[in-house]
Motif scaffolding. Sequence first.
Motif, PDB file in Angstrom:
ATOM      1  N   ASP A  19       2.716  20.004 -22.566  1.00 27.03           N
ATOM      2  CA  ASP A  19       2.963  18.579 -22.825  1.00 27.03           C
ATOM      3  C   ASP A  19       3.806  17.898 -21.756  1.00 27.03           C
ATOM      4  N   GLU A  73       2.938  18.818 -30.157  1.00 30.15           N
ATOM      5  CA  GLU A  73       3.341  18.416 -28.798  1.00 30.15           C
ATOM      6  C   GLU A  73       2.121  18.083 -27.934  1.00 30.15           C
ATOM      7  N   ARG A  74       1.047  18.844 -28.096  1.00 28.45           N
ATOM      8  CA  ARG A  74      -0.154  18.574 -27.299  1.00 28.45           C
ATOM      9  C   ARG A  74      -0.766  17.227 -27.684  1.00 28.45           C
ATOM     10  N   ALA A 102       1.280  14.464 -26.283  1.00 27.38           N
ATOM     11  CA  ALA A 102       0.987  14.323 -24.852  1.00 27.38           C
ATOM     12  C   ALA A 102      -0.363  13.618 -24.665  1.00 27.38           C
TER      13      ALA A 102
END
Length: 336
Positions: A172, A210-211, A214
């Motif tokens: 991320d 988190e991905r 991002a």
Amino acid sequence: MKLFIPDIAYIDPRILKYDVGNKAVEQLEKLNIPIVKSRKVLIEGKSPVESYVKAKKTIYVTVNFQKKLRSCKPSADYQFALSSSCPGHCEYCYLQTTQGEKPFMKVFVNIDDILNVIQEHIDNNSPNITTFESGSITDPVALEHLTGNLKKCIEFFGRSEKGRLRVITKYDNVDSFLNIKHNNHTKFRFSINTRYVINKFEHVTSSFEERIEAARKIANAGYPIGFIIAPIMLYDNWKEEYKELLDKLKSQLEDYTDIITFELIQHRFTSTAKELILTRFPKTALDLDEEKRMLKWGPYGKFKYVYPKEKSTEIKEYITALINNNFINAEIEYFT
Ligand code: SF4
């Protein structure tokens, strides 16, 4: 997640001719990372597990003079590398067998040479558009903070009339890409999977949340985006969990109206990979039972074990339906 900090850095003396090389050394010194000037990386583990873990905390800062780029179907025309290996410990990773017993990370600093080779490949294919994959042998985002080279690459492709860049990541660390001139010529794809697969097999990578965060930042910065669902695995509850995955993704991207691409890859392994995985992860819960698979000839001259035809058809149809039910703006690029 926290940025990756190596335990030790080996420095190829040739990098000191390059600005990026000198800056990388300065940064490593600031972080108090032990530095060894040498063209040979030494990793002595007492067992294959220890060698693997040590290698994944070791970087070798060096140069990449590859002149002829390899093809990268079905994802892009060519692949190139700003680095090799990555800090992740994904148990199924297909790079297990291609990076030797000690898969330490190489970080390449001669970005201008790398971009010149890319430009030659673009020129040779002109007037067609040529696409380049940056994540075939590494995760370029995971190591970006050490060189800033992916940012330079995105800016290069932003200026390029006929070149297009594809980035794939499980990390991320994307803030440095948000305010640069990409001109929609770089496509970011985030590798995602179910809770079970991420928690059980994708150690030392960014979490699902988190991905997605991002991916949202990257989408808001105007980049084309996509997702790779890989490796798709069959286990108890797989249908519920892939449904949950696509539902969560939908809820996070409800306001995103541009095309979202999907690449779907079923789990596969080779005999050599199985052997290596079992030495590195002796207690792995990966399903590596050849009896339950069928053999398929791979593009790199090796047989691999994939799910039998009726299972892979079921996976393809089920995941395709989930995607199409959740996204009117989805485009499925391939299932393999
Ligand atoms: S993040 Fe990607 S390249 Fe790194 S170990 Fe995991 S699958 Fe392999």
